[in-house]
Design a protein around this motif. Sequence first.
Motif, PDB file in Angstrom:
ATOM      1  N   ALA A  67       0.796  -1.212  -0.184  1.00  0.00           N
ATOM      2  CA  ALA A  67      -0.247   0.182  -0.023  1.00  0.00           C
ATOM      3  C   ALA A  67       0.493   0.943   0.388  1.00  0.00           C
ATOM      4  N   LEU A  68       1.673   1.493   0.642  1.00  0.00           N
ATOM      5  CA  LEU A  68       2.630   2.099   0.465  1.00  0.00           C
ATOM      6  C   LEU A  68       3.387   2.823  -0.932  1.00  0.00           C
ATOM      7  N   ARG A  71       2.575   1.730  -3.350  1.00  0.00           N
ATOM      8  CA  ARG A  71       1.311   2.556  -4.386  1.00  0.00           C
ATOM      9  C   ARG A  71       0.952   3.988  -4.446  1.00  0.00           C
ATOM     10  N   ALA A  72       1.196   3.875  -2.845  1.00  0.00           N
ATOM     11  CA  ALA A  72       0.414   5.626  -2.498  1.00  0.00           C
ATOM     12  C   ALA A  72       1.898   6.282  -2.729  1.00  0.00           C
ATOM     13  N   ARG A  73       3.364   5.988  -3.132  1.00  0.00           N
ATOM     14  CA  ARG A  73       4.358   6.596  -3.293  1.00  0.00           C
ATOM     15  C   ARG A  73       4.329   6.496  -5.597  1.00  0.00           C
ATOM     16  N   GLU A  74       3.869   5.815  -5.464  1.00  0.00           N
ATOM     17  CA  GLU A  74       3.012   6.231  -7.418  1.00  0.00           C
ATOM     18  C   GLU A  74       2.361   7.014  -7.405  1.00  0.00           C
ATOM     19  N   ILE A  75       1.575   7.004  -6.815  1.00  0.00           N
ATOM     20  CA  ILE A  75       0.293   7.783  -6.935  1.00  0.00           C
ATOM     21  C   ILE A  75       1.439   9.411  -7.318  1.00  0.00           C
ATOM     22  N   ILE A  76       2.018   9.560  -5.598  1.00  0.00           N
ATOM     23  CA  ILE A  76       2.060  11.061  -5.779  1.00  0.00           C
ATOM     24  C   ILE A  76       3.270  11.465  -6.888  1.00  0.00           C
ATOM     25  N   SER A  77       4.546  10.188  -6.810  1.00  0.00           N
ATOM     26  CA  SER A  77       5.210  10.725  -8.141  1.00  0.00           C
ATOM     27  C   SER A  77       4.204  10.985  -9.198  1.00  0.00           C
ATOM     28  N   LEU A  78       3.201  10.715  -9.859  1.00  0.00           N
ATOM     29  CA  LEU A  78       2.360  10.325 -10.891  1.00  0.00           C
ATOM     30  C   LEU A  78       1.693  12.149 -11.025  1.00  0.00           C
ATOM     31  N   ALA A  79       1.120  12.352  -9.732  1.00  0.00           N
ATOM     32  CA  ALA A  79      -0.084  13.181  -9.221  1.00  0.00           C
ATOM     33  C   ALA A  79       1.102  14.395  -9.693  1.00  0.00           C
ATOM     34  N   ALA A 129      -9.820   9.100   2.912  1.00  0.00           N
ATOM     35  CA  ALA A 129      -9.561   7.539   3.444  1.00  0.00           C
ATOM     36  C   ALA A 129      -8.273   6.919   3.447  1.00  0.00           C
ATOM     37  N   VAL A 130      -7.739   7.011   2.408  1.00  0.00           N
ATOM     38  CA  VAL A 130      -6.399   7.007   2.445  1.00  0.00           C
ATOM     39  C   VAL A 130      -5.201   7.548   3.394  1.00  0.00           C
ATOM     40  N   THR A 131      -5.542   8.739   3.244  1.00  0.00           N
ATOM     41  CA  THR A 131      -4.707   9.050   4.488  1.00  0.00           C
ATOM     42  C   THR A 131      -4.605   9.215   5.756  1.00  0.00           C
ATOM     43  N   ASN A 132      -6.419   8.189   6.158  1.00  0.00           N
ATOM     44  CA  ASN A 132      -6.009   7.399   7.467  1.00  0.00           C
ATOM     45  C   ASN A 132      -6.389   6.227   7.911  1.00  0.00           C
ATOM     46  N   ARG A 133      -5.421   5.771   6.461  1.00  0.00           N
ATOM     47  CA  ARG A 133      -5.757   4.477   7.165  1.00  0.00           C
ATOM     48  C   ARG A 133      -3.970   4.008   7.965  1.00  0.00           C
ATOM     49  N   PRO A 134      -3.844   2.755   8.221  1.00  0.00           N
ATOM     50  CA  PRO A 134      -2.771   2.729   9.001  1.00  0.00           C
ATOM     51  C   PRO A 134      -1.505   2.794   8.121  1.00  0.00           C
ATOM     52  N   PHE A 135      -1.423   2.395   6.624  1.00  0.00           N
ATOM     53  CA  PHE A 135       0.189   2.529   6.490  1.00  0.00           C
ATOM     54  C   PHE A 135       0.480   3.655   5.879  1.00  0.00           C
ATOM     55  N   ALA A 136      -0.680   4.834   5.952  1.00  0.00           N
ATOM     56  CA  ALA A 136      -0.077   6.600   5.505  1.00  0.00           C
ATOM     57  C   ALA A 136       0.660   6.916   6.706  1.00  0.00           C
ATOM     58  N   ARG A 137       0.510   6.480   7.788  1.00  0.00           N
ATOM     59  CA  ARG A 137       1.902   7.130   8.837  1.00  0.00           C
ATOM     60  C   ARG A 137       3.119   6.551   8.581  1.00  0.00           C
ATOM     61  N   HIS A 138       2.908   5.733   7.607  1.00  0.00           N
ATOM     62  CA  HIS A 138       5.107   5.471   7.108  1.00  0.00           C
ATOM     63  C   HIS A 138       4.999   6.598   6.334  1.00  0.00           C
ATOM     64  N   LEU A 139       4.300   7.478   5.987  1.00  0.00           N
ATOM     65  CA  LEU A 139       4.661   8.562   4.450  1.00  0.00           C
ATOM     66  C   LEU A 139       5.085   9.417   5.464  1.00  0.00           C
ATOM     67  N   ASP A 140       6.174   9.884   4.612  1.00  0.00           N
ATOM     68  CA  ASP A 140       6.927  11.735   5.629  1.00  0.00           C
ATOM     69  C   ASP A 140       5.791  12.393   5.390  1.00  0.00           C
ATOM     70  N   ALA A 141       5.992  14.271   6.249  1.00  0.00           N
ATOM     71  CA  ALA A 141       5.527  15.078   6.450  1.00  0.00           C
ATOM     72  C   ALA A 141       5.490  15.481   4.923  1.00  0.00           C
ATOM     73  N   ARG A 142       5.845  15.543   3.813  1.00  0.00           N
ATOM     74  CA  ARG A 142       5.523  16.041   2.486  1.00  0.00           C
ATOM     75  C   ARG A 142       4.632  14.955   1.905  1.00  0.00           C
ATOM     76  N   GLU A 143       4.717  13.882   1.887  1.00  0.00           N
ATOM     77  CA  GLU A 143       4.258  13.413   1.205  1.00  0.00           C
ATOM     78  C   GLU A 143       2.967  13.155   1.414  1.00  0.00           C
ATOM     79  N   ARG A 144       2.406  13.533   2.898  1.00  0.00           N
ATOM     80  CA  ARG A 144       1.401  13.351   3.724  1.00  0.00           C
ATOM     81  C   ARG A 144       0.384  14.530   3.489  1.00  0.00           C
ATOM     82  N   LYS A 145       0.859  15.572   2.908  1.00  0.00           N
ATOM     83  CA  LYS A 145       0.305  16.971   3.043  1.00  0.00           C
ATOM     84  C   LYS A 145       0.657  16.913   1.410  1.00  0.00           C
ATOM     85  N   PHE A 146       1.425  16.501   0.528  1.00  0.00           N
ATOM     86  CA  PHE A 146       0.651  16.254  -0.771  1.00  0.00           C
ATOM     87  C   PHE A 146      -0.970  15.536  -1.420  1.00  0.00           C
TER      88      PHE A 146
END
Length: 441
Positions: free
Chosen positions: A179-180, A182-190, A267-284
Motif C-alpha cells: 500500500a505504501l 502504491r501511494a508513493r507511485e500515485i504521489i510521483s504521478l500527481a 480515506a487513504v490518508t486515514n489508513r494505518p499505512f499512511a503513518r509511514h509516509l513522510d510529512a511532505r507526502e502526507r501533505k501532498f
Amino acid sequence: MKALRGAASLRNLREQGLWKLLAADKAPVVVALLRSLLYDSDKALTSSVLHERLGRELDELRASGEDMPQSASAYVAEWVRQGWLSRRRLAAGASEEEYELSVESADAIRFLETILKPRSTATESRLALVMQQISRLAAETDANPQTRVAALLEERKRLDREIAAVESGAVGTLTDNRALERAREIISLADELTGDFRRVRDDFDKLNRGLRQSLLENEGNRGEVLDALFAGVDVIGESDAGRTFSAFWRLLTDPEQSESLFEALDAVTNRPFARHLDARERKFLLNLTAVLMDEGSGVHDVLQNFARSLKSFVQSREFQEHRRLHSLLKDATQQALVAKEQVRANQSLGFELLLTSSRIRSVSQWVMEDPAERVADTSMPEAAPSEMLAAADGDDEVQRGRAPRPRRADDHEVLRRPSRALPVGVCVWPPWPARSAAREN
C-alpha cells in the motif's frame, strides 16, 4: 548520422534552463534554495516575501561558510534571466508580481529527487499500472462488438465472485508495504501532472505572443486575422497538451468525480499505512485536490485571457497603432541595411544631434513620498532639577506664609555689596535677596 543528430539535439538542450541549472557552479546551493522556497511548500511567492525569505536563507548560508556575495534581489534577477524562475502574469488588483519555479527548474528538482531517493526497480504497483492501462487501451480501441461483449461479461463474472467473497467475510487488503509503494507511485504521478499543466500554460503564453506577432506581420483585414486567431485556438486545443488539459478540467470540475476523489484521498490518508509516509507526502495527498484545482484554474484563466485579450487587441485601435509602428520600424531597418553598404560605421556624418536634458526614468522607479517619514522629533528630555530652582520653590513657600525662611550667611553678603549695573542680557535669579532686604527695611 544518428550520433550527429543526437549531439545536435543535446547541444540545443544544453542551452535550456534545465541543463544550465544542473551545470551551474553553485548548482547544489541554488537547487536547494529553489526547492526550499518554491517546491516543498509554497508554489508561488510574492516579490517581497520571496526576497525576504531568500535573504534569511542567504544569511544562514554565509554564516556556514558558503560564498554568496550577491543580494537576494540580484539572485532573483539572475535566476529569472537564466530561466530558473518565472514571473506570473500580474492579476487584476494585484499590488506586486509573483514568482514561481519554471518548468525546467521543477523538472531538474524532480530528476535529482529520483537520484536521491531511488524507487525500487520493477515494483508491483508500476507493473500493475502498466498492465491495467494496456488492458484498458486494448478494450477501448476494440471495434469488434463480440469481443467487447465477451470482455464485459468476463468483468461481470469477476465482480460477482468478488462480491460473494466480501459477503462471506473474506475481505482481502493490501499489506502495508504494498500500500505504501502504491501511494508513493500515485504521489510521483500527481507531482508530474502539476508540472505538465505548467507546461501547458507556458505553451498558451507562447501561442499568445506568437499570434500577436503574426497579427502585426499579417497585412490582411480584420476578418482574416480573426479567422487565423480562432484557428490557432483550435490547433492548441487539439494538441496533446490541449486535450490533456481539456479532459483534466472536465474531470476536475465534475462535482461527482471531484467529491469521489476527495473522499478517496481522505480515506487513504486515514489508513494505518499512511503513518509511514513522510510529512511532505502526507501533505501532498491531503492538498492534492486543491493543488490540481489551482493549477487547472491557472491554465484555464490563461486560456480565457488569451482569447479575450487578442479579440480586444484586434478590434481596438491599439491593433492598428501597433501595426503602423511595426511597419515604420521595418522600413527603418530596411533603409539602414541599404545605408550600411554606403556609410562606414566610424564615418563622420557632419550632423550634430542635440540630446534632451530630460532624465528618463521608469515609472517603477518612482516612490510615493510618505509624510510620516519626515515627522520632527517633538519629545523633550527630562533634566535633573537644579539647586536654584529648589531655592526658588522655598521662597515661594515663605511668601505664602507657610514656613519662615531662615536667614543664610550669603544673604548678608549680598546686601552689603554696593549696587552696580549688570551687563546686558544678565539677570539675577531668583530675586529673593531684594525682597528680603525690603522686608528688613
